[in-house]
Design a protein around this motif. Structure first.
Motif: not given
Length: 782
Positions: A306-307, A347-352, A354-358, A712-713
């Motif tokens: 996030x930083x 892994x955390x980057x994808x969650x932060x 990519x969740x709408x995509x998932x 994630x949002x």
């Protein structure tokens, strides 16, 4: 908070349908799924809560869901803030449930003014009982009939009874004459007690809470303001495990977020690590990985992601970590297999991001699997022929028929999943595609040999398939794809599909080598999918790196991107009066960082929109206001300064909390937010909550904008993220000293830091343990 509301071991006889609710100071913030017909339920649910500075307690209630009548309360666990704080490493243990006594379930506050009057002719204890708010409901209507009782030295005076409200306004003065000529009586520490009770016409009155004052203290200084109501000082009785026990994992992270200028030196050092990497392995990022424990590495990775998203440098950050990881790896079979900082950050980057995509890729298929509830089983040891009667009208099927039917169903579901994934290239966030492109490049440079041709694909698919798509298929509730956990039958289907997706993500390397040979019938489907996956990955990384890999500071999504959407029931409060019965219309809502819009359906072209900047409060609504549960209100202000209220009903308490949190976080920076509101509705010429006849009267309840769910949002908050990283460095300062002594190059890294910033010398670091008023600052893990 992380309620990994883990597991409940319930020892009473019979069967139950248990679920757990989580309360912060009597406000319900989360509800787990119901585990049907189970005395040893496993929830495995995890929540993050952003809490205000003044919260007092966290409570867990275990209930038995009844389809008819009210749910039965099995027991509870109440944890005070002080007790949680006394365990800085967190709590992870079994805790016995205690009985729930309604008379001890007090809540709310009372507004008082108490003072000792010194007049020529008399001395008196002056008690001005003004009002109370958020009292516990004791009547079937969801309200109470409260009155206050003030007691001193064996004498008691009472206010009038205010019927059918949890927000009574008394505005009464009660006075006690203080005896003259009895030396030192008042100095003997006599207590002034103020109790609130619910009056009942039949039976005994119900206790609503109390507060005590020392007469000595009142003589020195009057007491005036809002005071939290407390139960009688009766220790909670441990039922000795007879009610069962709840396994909890709770951790409280408590920080004061300082002004941005205090964190700028640390951010600059972190940025310097990736923009100007040193030849030696002594950068702050490298040291962070060395000093962080396996348990804290996921938190560190999330904050760093996030930083760097906030700095617009997420891709260079991941590239720096991935390059270090790839360079250190000699065996391609072990690449990214550990819980390194690089693996956790990807892994955390994808969650932060990519969740709408998932959700767009998997949700329609997951919903269909839940709705169809097909019986699917390939393992001969697990096939139960008596469960197959619903498949055929001719009775039970043979084992071979079950396997054949299961194969066809699995191939159908798996085909739909793969088609959705392979066709999602344009839906994948551009920043994710660029990060994968850089990863592909680094792996190809490290392993250019022909025999390692597939390694560059496996590196990407290992993250995208094995750490993103497959876990979401296995446990869709934990990825917000479903509101409830899957039942036993659906859960088995999802497990088999997740195994197949993992095999495809591994490019078939493990096919035929495992113990689960009964998965072999799916191999003819999996093997042809591998070439399609490679083609998908080639298209995924065919992206312009120059324009797609950057983000604006302090943002995560484009303002127009939908943060949350779904059907809700909506009603505007229009006109001077509301009708006794309300008509709520089903509307589809979209929430972005700029607007809250709604229309008759997702396809409807005409939308009504509320600018986020006009929102002044987002609060719950008392059930008795509409005789409907799971209600919230959105209060907005127009250009003329007039306030308008929209009432919305959600389908359950979890959906209510998710929408409350999402809208609160979207409006967190709004000016002129309301400090109070009415949790009821104005009808019958008065407010249903406080019974006031003036529609424009000040709200009778505090607003709760600081209590939100983390997901994630969450808006990016670089100061809060950096404070957590700084805290990790502070905790590991002894290890940092040893690293400095071991490697003199480390000294060059820390010289630019302000003297004492890491507690390595000079004045103490600017760190203190208390809650920040910002709802995005602290987190409570449970």
């Amino acid at each position: 908070m992380e309620p990994r509301g883990r597991q409940c071991c319930c020892l009473w006889s019979g069967t139950s349908d248990p679920y757990c609710i989580v309360k912060v100071d009597n406000e319900v913030v989360a509800r787990t799924a119901t585990v049907w017909k189970n005395l040893n339920p496993f929830w495995g649910e995890e929540y993050t809560l952003h809490l205000p500075m003044g919260f007092h307690s966290l409570a867990f209630y275990v209930l038995d869901e009844d389809t008819i009548g009210h749910d039965d309360v099995i027991g509870k666990i109440s944890l005070s803030k002080e007790w949680i704080s006394s365990n800085p490493r967190g709590i992870d243990s079994w805790i016995n449930l205690t009985h729930v006594d309604p008379n001890e379930e007090v809540q709310g506050e009372i507004c008082l003014e108490l003072k000792v009057l010194e007049e020529p002719q008399k001395r008196a204890l002056h008690c001005h009982v003004i009002e109370a708010r958020d009292l516990a409901p004791r009547d079937i209507s969801g309200t109470s009939d409260p009155f206050a009782r003030v007691s001193w030295d064996g004498h008691a005076l009472e206010t009038a009874i205010i019927k059918k409200t949890r927000f009574p306004h008394w505005d009464e003065v009660l006075e006690f004459d203080l005896e003259e000529g009895v030396p030192g009586k008042e100095s003997r520490g006599s207590q002034v007690s103020v109790e609130v009770w619910d009056w009942d016409m039949v039976g005994k009155n119900d206790f609503l809470g109390r507060v005590e004052f020392s007469l000595d203290a009142l003589q020195r200084s009057p007491a005036k303001g809002w005071f939290r109501l407390l139960p009688f000082p009766i220790a909670e009785e441990d039922a000795g495990g007879k009610l069962g026990a709840l396994r909890l994992k709770v951790r409280l992270a408590e920080d004061r977020i300082l002004p941005s200028m205090y964190y700028q030196p640390l951010i600059e050092l972190l940025v310097e690590s990736i923009l100007c990497p040193a030849e030696e392995d002594v950068s702050p990022l490298a040291l962070l990985e060395e000093i962080s424990s396996v348990e804290s590495r996921q938190d560190v990775a999330t904050k760093l992601v996030k930083i760097f998203l906030g700095q617009g440098l997420a891709v260079p950050f991941l590239d720096y970590l991935n390059l270090r990881e790839v360079t250190k790896t000699t065996d391609p079979n072990t690449l990214f297999r550990s819980n390194s900082l690089a693996s956790k950050s990807m892994e955390q980057f994808m969650k932060v991001v990519g969740m709408p995509y998932l959700h767009e890729v998997l949700k329609p298929i997951i919903n269909r699997i839940f709705e169809e509830k097909k019986y699917i089983e390939l393992d001969p040891c697990k096939i139960e022929l008596n469960r197959t009667r619903r498949i055929s009208f001719k009775g039970s099927l043979s084992e071979a028929q079950v396997r054949e039917s299961s194969q066809e169903l699995l191939k159908g579901y798996l085909s739909d999943i793969m088609e959705s994934i392979i066709g999602s290239v344009e839906k994948c966030p551009a920043i994710m595609r660029v990060a994968f492109k850089q990863l592909h490049k680094r792996v190809e440079e490290q392993f250019p040999e022909a025999e390692h041709e597939d390694v560059k694909y496996i590196a990407i698919s290992g993250f995208l398939f094995l750490r993103f798509f497959a876990p979401a298929i296995l446990t869709p509730k934990l990825f917000n794809l479903r509101d409830q956990h899957a039942d036993t039958r659906t859960s088995r289907t999802l497990l088999l599909l997740a195994k197949a997706v993992q095999s495809i993500g591994n490019l078939g390397l493990q096919l035929g080598h495992g113990k689960e040979q009964w998965m072999a019938p799916l191999h003819p489907f999996i093997l042809p999918s591998i070439a399609r996956v490679k083609d998908f990955l080639d298209k995924l990384i065919d992206v312009d790196s120059e324009n797609a890999g950057t983000a604006q500071p302090r943002t995560l999504f484009h303002p127009s991107v939908t943060i949350k959407e779904g059907y809700l029931h909506q009603r505007k409060a229009e006109g001077p009066h509301l009708l006794p019965r309300f008509t709520f219309k089903k509307r589809y809502f979209w929430l972005s960082s700029e607007t809250l819009s709604y229309s008759k359906s997702p396809e409807w072209q005409v939308r009504s929109s509320i600018p986020i900047q006009r929102i002044r409060a987002v609060e719950r609504v008392d059930e008795n206001a509409f005789q409907q549960p799971h209600m919230m209100q959105i209060i907005t202000q127009d250009n003329e300064g007039q306030l308008h209220t929209m009432y919305i009903q959600c389908k359950n308490v979890n959906e209510l909390n998710q929408w409350l949190s999402a809208i609160r976080k979207a409006s967190i920076c709004n000016e002129h937010m309301l400090p109070s509101c009415h949790p009821g509705a104005f009808r019958g010429n008065r407010w249903t909550c406080c019974l006031q006849p003036d529609r424009t009267v000040r709200g009778c309840s505090r607003t709760h904008s600081a209590v939100t769910l983390g997901d994630w949002s969450d808006p990016l908050d670089p100061d809060a993220e950096t404070q957590m990283v700084y805290g990790q460095l502070l905790l590991a300062r002894d290890k940092l000293r040893s690293v400095q002594l071991r490697d003199e190059g480390g000294l060059r890294v820390f010289l630019p830091w302000p003297k004492g910033f890491l507690g390595l010398g000079g004045s103490p670091a600017p760190h203190t343990a208390s809650w920040d008023s910002s709802p995005t600052a602290p987190s409570l893990w449970g």
